[in-house]
Write an enzyme that holds these catalytic residues in place. Structure first.
Site, PDB file in Angstrom:
ATOM      1  N   ASP A   1       0.800  -1.090  -0.070  1.00 19.02           N
ATOM      2  CA  ASP A   1       0.029  -0.068   0.072  1.00 19.02           C
ATOM      3  C   ASP A   1       0.760   1.311   0.043  1.00 19.02           C
ATOM      4  O   ASP A   1       2.142   1.155   0.599  1.00 19.02           O
ATOM      5  CB  ASP A   1      -0.983   0.053   1.433  1.00 19.02           C
ATOM      6  CG  ASP A   1      -1.970  -0.954   1.219  1.00 19.02           C
ATOM      7  OD1 ASP A   1      -2.132  -1.723   0.617  1.00 19.02           O
ATOM      8  OD2 ASP A   1      -2.794  -0.773   2.161  1.00 19.02           O
TER       9      ASP A   1
ATOM     10  N   HIS B   1       4.468  -7.745   0.175  1.00 20.02           N
ATOM     11  CA  HIS B   1       4.099  -8.873  -0.543  1.00 20.02           C
ATOM     12  C   HIS B   1       4.587  -8.907  -1.871  1.00 20.02           C
ATOM     13  O   HIS B   1       5.507  -8.239  -2.430  1.00 20.02           O
ATOM     14  CB  HIS B   1       2.651  -9.034  -0.783  1.00 20.02           C
ATOM     15  CG  HIS B   1       1.874  -9.085   0.545  1.00 20.02           C
ATOM     16  ND1 HIS B   1       1.119  -9.880   1.182  1.00 20.02           N
ATOM     17  CD2 HIS B   1       1.749  -7.914   1.603  1.00 20.02           C
ATOM     18  CE1 HIS B   1       0.484  -9.623   2.315  1.00 20.02           C
ATOM     19  NE2 HIS B   1       0.990  -8.284   2.550  1.00 20.02           N
TER      20      HIS B   1
ATOM     21  N   SER C   1       8.265   3.090   4.746  1.00 24.67           N
ATOM     22  CA  SER C   1       9.543   3.685   4.000  1.00 24.67           C
ATOM     23  C   SER C   1       9.306   3.377   2.706  1.00 24.67           C
ATOM     24  O   SER C   1       8.037   3.918   2.342  1.00 24.67           O
ATOM     25  CB  SER C   1      10.722   2.577   4.539  1.00 24.67           C
ATOM     26  OG  SER C   1      11.883   3.190   4.326  1.00 24.67           O
TER      27      SER C   1
END
Length: 295
Positions: A101, A158, A262
Site C-alpha cells: 500500500d 508482498h 518507508s
C-alpha cells in the site's frame, strides 16, 4: 529545472528541514524509536496509538484487529495484519501485482543504468545495488517502480508474482527520511540509505525487490530470515539461497515488513514487463492491484 534552481525556490523553513536531515542523529533517533515501539504500557500505549491513528487518518476498519486495545505495543500496531479479503490479489497469470500500500513515488524506464528518483534527480543501478555490477547489468534498460509507504499505510510487503529467492543483500547506509519532499531534495537518497535487496527468479525474468530504510524505521524483516536489522553491521552482508535452502514464494504472499513505513523499489529486466498504463507519479495504490503485465 536543475537542483540549484530548485534550491533557490525553497522557503527558509524548507531549507531548515533539509539541513536538519544532514545533522540530526539519524541512528540514535531510529534506535530510540525502536525502543519506544517495543514498550508495552497498557492504556498509555493504546492512547498514543489512537492519537497516531487520528493524526495520520489510519483506516482501522481494514485491520484484522480493528480495536486499539488489541495492540500491546506500537510494533504490533505498525505491522498489523489486514482482515481477510481486504486486499484481493489480481489473479491474471500475466499480471504482476503491487507489493505494498502507499503511493507511487516514481516509475518508468531505466535509462541504461539510471533511475529517476524525483524530477531532476537520478541515481544509478550500480549504486542502488551496492556495487554489484553483474546484478545491475540484468536491469539495464529495464523497468522500475518505487512505492512510498506513509505512516498511515499497511506496513507489510508482498510478492508481485510467484518467485524463487536467489540472494539477499543487506546494505548499511544513512537513514534519511524518504518522504516525497526529501526525495526531491536529497541527491542519491535511495542509493545511500540502509536497504535490504532481495533478488528473485520469476517467469517474468529476474526481479529485485528492495526494502529501503529511513529515519525511525526501526527494523526491516523478511519471512524467511526474520528481523534483518538491528543489528546494523557496518559492512555489506550477502546470503545466497539454493538447493535445500531455496525459498519459494507465491504471488500475493507476504515477504517482509517495515516497523514504520518507508519505500519499496522493484526492478525488472529489459523487455520482460510493461508497467500498467494507469499508474502515475503520486497515484495512491494498494497491494494486490496490477503493477505490470508480461510483454
Amino acid at each position: 529545472m536543475n537542483i540549484l534552481e530548485k534550491k533557490a525556490q525553497l522557503s527558509y523553513w524548507q531549507r531548515i528541514k533539509i539541513a536538519f536531515q544532514y545533522v540530526m542523529p539519524q541512528l540514535y533517533l531510529t534506535r530510540l524509536a525502536g525502543w519506544f515501539a517495543k514498550q508495552q504500557w497498557g492504556a498509555v500505549t493504546h492512547f498514543v496509538i489512537k492519537l497516531f491513528a487520528k493524526k495520520y487518518h489510519v483506516d482501522m476498519s481494514e485491520a484484522a484487529k480493528p480495536n486499539f486495545s488489541d495492540y500491546a505495543s506500537f510494533n504490533e500496531f505498525f505491522i498489523r495484519p489486514l482482515a481477510d479479503n481486504a486486499r484481493p490479489i489480481n489473479q491474471n497469470p500475466t499480471a504482476l501485482c503491487l507489493p505494498a500500500d502507499g503511493r507511487i513515488s516514481q516509475l518508468g524506464h531505466i535509462e541504461q543504468d539510471l533511475l529517476l528518483q524525483a524530477k531532476g534527480h537520478y541515481f544509478s543501478l550500480n549504486d542502488l545495488l551496492a556495487g554489484d555490477e553483474a546484478l545491475a547489468h540484468h536491469f539495464k534498460d529495464g523497468e522500475f517502480a518505487t512505492t512510498y509507504l506513509s505512516p498511515r499505510d499497511y506496513h507489510r510487503v508482498h510478492m508481485p508474482c510467484d518467485a524463487t529467492l536467489c540472494k539477499m543483500i543487506y546494505v548499511p547506509g544513512d537513514l534519511f527520511s524518504v518522504n516525497p519532499f526529501l526525495a526531491e531534495h536529497v541527491p542519491n537518497l535511495f542509493a545511500r540509505n540502509e536497504r535490504v535487496i532481495c533478488v528473485f527468479d520469476t517467469e517474468f525474468g529476474k526481479m529485485v525487490q528492495i526494502l529501503v530504510g529511513a529515519t525511525i524505521t526501526a527494523s526491516m524483516s523478511t519471512v524467511w530470515a526474520g528481523v534483518i536489522n538491528p543489528p546494523r553491521p557496518e559492512k555489506i552482508t550477502t546470503w545466497t539461497y539454493e538447493g535445500a535452502s531455496a525459498v519459494k514464494l507465491t504471488k500475493g504472499q507476504e515477504m517482509g515488513a517495515f516497523q514504520l513505513g518507508s519505500t519499496v523499489i522493484n526492478l525488472f529486466e529489459k523487455d520482460r514487463v510493461q508497467l500498467a498504463s494507469h499508474l502515475q507519479v503520486d497515484s495512491p495504490v494498494r497491494m494486490g492491484e496490477i503493477l505490470a503485465h508480461q510483454k
